[in-house]
Scaffold this active site. Sequence first.
Site, PDB file in Angstrom:
ATOM      1  N   SER A   1       8.153   5.519   7.522  1.00 27.72           N
ATOM      2  CA  SER A   1       6.887   5.666   8.242  1.00 27.72           C
ATOM      3  C   SER A   1       7.199   5.890   9.715  1.00 27.72           C
ATOM      4  CB  SER A   1       6.040   4.398   8.081  1.00 27.72           C
ATOM      5  OG  SER A   1       4.929   4.380   8.959  1.00 27.72           O
TER       6      SER A   1
ATOM      7  N   TYR B   1       4.514  -4.548   7.153  1.00 25.96           N
ATOM      8  CA  TYR B   1       4.768  -3.131   6.896  1.00 25.96           C
ATOM      9  C   TYR B   1       5.824  -2.594   7.856  1.00 25.96           C
ATOM     10  CZ  TYR B   1       3.485   1.830   6.169  1.00 25.96           C
ATOM     11  OH  TYR B   1       3.483   3.180   5.896  1.00 25.96           O
TER      12      TYR B   1
END
Length: 277
Positions: A158, A171
């Site tokens: 990401s 995350y």
Amino acid sequence: MAGRMEGKVVFITGAARGQGRSHALRLAEEGADIIAVDICEPIPGVTEYEGSTPDDLNETVKQVEALDRRIVAEQGDVRDPDRLKQVVDRGVAELGGRLDGIVANAGIDIFNHWHAFSQDDWQTTIDINLTGVWNTVRAAAPVMIDAGNGGSIVLISSANGIKPGPFNAPYNAAKFGVTALGKSFAQEMSRDGVRVNTIHPGPVDTHMAQGVDRIVELESENPGLLAMLNGFPRGDAEGISLMSPREISNAVLYLLSDESTWTTGLPMAVDGGMSAT
């Protein structure tokens, strides 16, 4: 003219919808056959968006087959390494005894203040987004290496695996871990002719993007943190613009194709500059 993935077989996790389906279709367009896996059920703690379903995975199968490519698709959880190995073994056996590419794509996201995450939120995020990537590579890479033909592995990290985003601590930790795994695998698998790279998407137009509204809500209690997303093209007054999953799939295609034979250990940001500053 032969496609850029002609004759190759690729294993993709989280393939029922979103980025995973997009990757499967883009690769199939270029001639690849697909081994697909997805949990196809809700994940406890993920409330911002609905989980994938068996119907979603069946739709991926239909769309790949409509491109005149073969696909072996199974339900399975990336937290279960034995199940992943079963899916890989079946797919390789049915699709000609080879495996040329791996896309570790499955992931979840839960937004909250750091102090409001439950222990289960933390553990579920790490187990799926980080350990699930480890399990995917462990289940599939030995098949690729034993064949002796090299290959390519793409780990979907990401932009938050380069630059942390607010209200996303578990995350962020998992995606930074994926970035490190990519470099570690690239170092050790180079002797086997296997390339390993990570892709770092910005906001993508999938079910997971529904959580963006939650970020705006959380910012009201900690104003100004959304400025950390500077550099990403903004949408209208409704918020941040979202890119098509195909933007990420095009990067996946490049890294899996023979066009990237000297590219390994690369963290490739496809995020509109979100992680640049």
